[in-house]
Design an enzyme around this catalytic site. Structure first.
Site, PDB file in Angstrom:
ATOM      1  N   HIS A 154       0.812  -1.093   0.214  1.00 21.03           N
ATOM      2  CA  HIS A 154       0.074  -0.101   0.053  1.00 21.03           C
ATOM      3  C   HIS A 154       0.827   1.200  -0.098  1.00 21.03           C
ATOM      4  O   HIS A 154       0.828   2.315  -0.753  1.00 21.03           O
ATOM      5  CB  HIS A 154      -0.843  -0.179   1.322  1.00 21.03           C
ATOM      6  N   LYS A 167     -16.039  -6.699   5.422  1.00 24.31           N
ATOM      7  CA  LYS A 167     -15.002  -7.331   5.907  1.00 24.31           C
ATOM      8  C   LYS A 167     -14.976  -7.314   7.274  1.00 24.31           C
ATOM      9  O   LYS A 167     -15.212  -6.561   8.107  1.00 24.31           O
ATOM     10  CB  LYS A 167     -13.606  -6.725   5.290  1.00 24.31           C
ATOM     11  N   ARG A 187      -2.282  -6.265  -7.971  1.00 22.02           N
ATOM     12  CA  ARG A 187      -1.023  -7.164  -7.558  1.00 22.02           C
ATOM     13  C   ARG A 187      -1.060  -8.122  -8.837  1.00 22.02           C
ATOM     14  O   ARG A 187      -0.059  -8.438  -9.048  1.00 22.02           O
ATOM     15  CB  ARG A 187      -1.333  -7.788  -6.332  1.00 22.02           C
ATOM     16  N   SER A 212      -3.089  -7.821   3.206  1.00 22.47           N
ATOM     17  CA  SER A 212      -3.394  -7.492   4.450  1.00 22.47           C
ATOM     18  C   SER A 212      -3.631  -9.005   5.013  1.00 22.47           C
ATOM     19  O   SER A 212      -3.397  -9.130   6.210  1.00 22.47           O
ATOM     20  CB  SER A 212      -4.413  -6.581   4.635  1.00 22.47           C
TER      21      SER A 212
END
Length: 159
Positions: A18, A42, A91, A129
């Protein structure tokens, strides 16, 4: 005219990947707002204030980066902040389909706001993460994946 970009996410926690994207964006835009999502589907490890605080600590040396929390529609927050661009990170190819769908929906909701995709340095493409949280929970070394403040916070959460 000030060129403002919004980089949204849950940042649970903010990783070196990030941070890499934020640094890249800060070199391209006059103002970069890291928009930490408050309401999310989430199950976050850190509460919103913790996620905002960690992001501020990680990015404090970058003068044109602001860390803000938001709830509601991202495009409405972007308009409130005067942003012309929403930044999204890719990514891997597997990220593209979901990100393309989000970008298309955002364009439908706010045709005046563009979405731009950035890719991290190749050294960060495997970091997420959720993987960082899992490794930390299992006692693994996460020092190469996150800022020392984030590592300490994760260790504290892990007990």
């Amino acid at each position: 005219m000030t060129r403002t970009a919004i980089y949204p996410g849950t940042f649970d926690p903010i990783t070196n990947g990030h941070a890499d994207l934020i640094h890249r964006a800060a070199a391209c835009f006059d103002r970069v707002i890291v928009a930490v999502a408050g309401s999310t589907a989430k199950n976050t490890r850190f509460i919103l204030d913790e996620r905002v605080g960690l992001a501020r600590e990680v990015m404090r040396a970058v003068g044109n980066v602001e860390i803000r929390s938001f709830d509601g529609l991202l495009v409405e927050f972007a308009r409130q902040q005067g942003a012309q661009v929403i930044l999204r990170g890719l990514r891997a190819v597997s990220d593209f389909e979901y990100e393309f769908q989000l970008a298309s929906m955002n364009r439908k909701l706010a045709p005046d706001i563009e979405t731009m995709f950035l890719t991290p340095d190749e050294g960060y493409t495997f970091i997420s993460s959720s993987l960082v949280r899992e490794i930390a929970a299992l006692g693994g070394d996460i020092g190469g994946f996150v800022h020392p403040a984030v590592e300490a916070a994760l260790r504290k959460k892990a007990g």
